[in-house]
Design an enzyme around this catalytic site. Structure first.
Site, PDB file in Angstrom:
ATOM      1  N   HIS A 205     -45.767  21.560 -26.656  1.00 25.85           N
ATOM      2  CA  HIS A 205     -45.695  22.021 -28.075  1.00 25.85           C
ATOM      3  C   HIS A 205     -44.928  22.068 -29.410  1.00 25.85           C
ATOM      4  O   HIS A 205     -44.782  23.201 -30.102  1.00 25.85           O
ATOM      5  CB  HIS A 205     -46.750  22.810 -28.106  1.00 25.85           C
ATOM      6  CG  HIS A 205     -48.360  22.243 -27.297  1.00 25.85           C
ATOM      7  ND1 HIS A 205     -49.043  21.310 -28.196  1.00 25.85           N
ATOM      8  CD2 HIS A 205     -48.667  23.507 -26.658  1.00 25.85           C
ATOM      9  CE1 HIS A 205     -50.053  21.441 -27.433  1.00 25.85           C
ATOM     10  NE2 HIS A 205     -50.231  22.452 -26.493  1.00 25.85           N
TER      11      HIS A 205
ATOM     12  N   HIS B 274     -54.750  24.534 -31.963  1.00 22.10           N
ATOM     13  CA  HIS B 274     -54.877  24.748 -30.142  1.00 22.10           C
ATOM     14  C   HIS B 274     -56.084  26.178 -31.115  1.00 22.10           C
ATOM     15  O   HIS B 274     -56.233  26.616 -29.607  1.00 22.10           O
ATOM     16  CB  HIS B 274     -53.889  25.157 -30.003  1.00 22.10           C
ATOM     17  CG  HIS B 274     -54.020  25.074 -28.497  1.00 22.10           C
ATOM     18  ND1 HIS B 274     -54.080  26.184 -27.875  1.00 22.10           N
ATOM     19  CD2 HIS B 274     -53.462  24.040 -27.639  1.00 22.10           C
ATOM     20  CE1 HIS B 274     -53.919  25.446 -26.343  1.00 22.10           C
ATOM     21  NE2 HIS B 274     -53.188  24.628 -26.355  1.00 22.10           N
TER      22      HIS B 274
ATOM     23  N   GLU C 225     -58.343  18.768 -29.098  1.00 23.93           N
ATOM     24  CA  GLU C 225     -56.735  19.049 -30.263  1.00 23.93           C
ATOM     25  C   GLU C 225     -56.795  17.598 -30.609  1.00 23.93           C
ATOM     26  O   GLU C 225     -55.881  16.688 -29.538  1.00 23.93           O
ATOM     27  CB  GLU C 225     -55.837  19.357 -29.537  1.00 23.93           C
ATOM     28  CG  GLU C 225     -56.211  20.244 -29.040  1.00 23.93           C
ATOM     29  CD  GLU C 225     -54.819  21.303 -27.711  1.00 23.93           C
ATOM     30  OE1 GLU C 225     -53.718  20.691 -27.854  1.00 23.93           O
ATOM     31  OE2 GLU C 225     -55.675  21.241 -26.387  1.00 23.93           O
TER      32      GLU C 225
END
Length: 363
Positions: free
Chosen positions: A117, A193, A329
């Protein structure tokens, strides 16, 4: 539409953060968007461009917050669950924290053997600037901005990033993300998220909820959760969720990183790079009859069933446990920078990355 003043009951804090002296002087706030009827609202903070709450009715008109989160901004800053944040510059994993771009090897600031991420200080760990804020009306919205600098977490080039959250009738929440590469080619793959529980954030696990993912293929991963490069059919596997399926009937037939549950990227059916929205997934709670459809324009969607969530103190005294939510996502494929057969995530100077998703609620 004219800009509105900040929401009158917005909680404003000046945080002394380890993000540089300038960042320490920025203000973090909480901003609410609400429809005219008053039965559909969200709250957003510019810490991590985070979606803090989504309140919608059920079949009896009862309102519930359907995303997991915390009560205070301090908990979002200190928390490790990334509830509702925007992750980037590249969402998901990059193997070995490196890739080759135009013949040059780029080394990122990795945590262990990968980068997840965007790194330990990705876009979910910075303060965004509120550019526009219209809290009410027919289509209330908020636009957040972040300038990612050359070399941030090792990524090349400066990047201008915008995220807009907007409500529309009847009960639709859209999130639009775009990013312009200013001076160097760079990978970009943003994702939201949010942890969704359409029964209500404190209603327990989601194993009784029914899910559908409109994908005929997925990207298998190795023990480190890195894609092998294969794009395999879901047919004949527990990953086949093309028909509505109770989550509890499948969640223990699959695993990610040694933990039972879904944590996998699906290749969305019908994606051809034209930028059009396609139905990606749906989740329905039989008890409340509340449902969520997700539409987006990205090639992939990561389904994660909160396998590692355990004893997390959330909003209103709720305690979130394993399988307490689903993350959906929409994204480019994980580790695409190291797999030429995956859709490219490279954005060149002057080009604009775009990502549009719509969450459609019904009951």
């Amino acid at each position: 539409m004219a800009r509105a003043a900040p929401f009158p009951v917005a909680l404003l804090l000046c945080l002394a953060l380890a993000c540089g002296a300038d960042a320490a002087r920025k203000t973090v706030g909480v901003y609410e968007l609400k429809n005219k009827k008053g039965d559909f609202s969200i709250k957003v903070t510019n810490w991590g461009a985070t979606l803090m709450s989504v309140i919608v009715p059920d079949s009896k008109g009862n309102l519930a917050d359907v995303v997991l989160g915390y009560d205070t901004l301090a908990e979002y800053v200190d928390g490790s669950s990334a509830f509702g944040t925007v992750v980037g510059r590249v969402a998901n994993r990059i193997a070995n924290g490196s890739f080759v771009l135009d013949g040059k090897t780029i080394h990122l600031n990795k945590d262990g053997t990968t980068v997840l991420h965007g790194g330990h200080r990705g876009f979910n760990r910075v303060i965004w600037t509120v550019k526009e804020y219209v809290p009410s009306g027919d289509s209330p919205y908020i636009t957040l901005y972040y300038r990612s600098f050359n070399g941030e977490q090792g990524f090349p080039g400066d990047l201008d990033v915008y995220v807009t959250y907007q409500l529309s009738s009847p009960y639709h929440l859209s999130a639009r993300m775009n990013a312009t590469a200013l001076n160097k080619a760079t990978p970009v793959n943003l994702a939201n998220h949010a942890y969704w529980n359409v029964g209500g954030h404190g209603s327990g696990d989601v194993l009784g909820q029914v899910i559908q993912v409109l994908a005929s293929r997925y990207t298998p991963v190795d023990r480190s959760m890195i894609p092998t490069g294969e794009v395999a059919p879901v047919s004949g596997t527990p990953y086949d969720l093309r028909a509505p399926t109770p989550l509890g009937s499948r969640v223990r037939l699959v695993s990610g990183a040694g933990m039972a549950g879904f944590d996998i990227n699906y290749a969305v059916d019908g994606w051809d790079g034209d930028g059009g929205l396609r139905k990606v997934a749906a989740v329905r709670d039989p008890a409340s009859r509340r449902a969520l459809e997700l539409w987006a324009d990205q090639p992939g969607v990561q389904l994660y069933t909160s396998n590692w969530l355990s004893g997390v103190k959330g909003k209103g005294g709720a305690v979130y446990g394993q399988y307490g939510a689903v993350c959906l996502e929409t994204q480019g494929f994980p580790d695409a920078v190291n797999h030429p057969n995956f859709p490219s995530q490279i954005v060149r100077p002057g080009q604009v990355y775009r990502h549009h998703m719509v969450f459609k609620f019904s009951f």
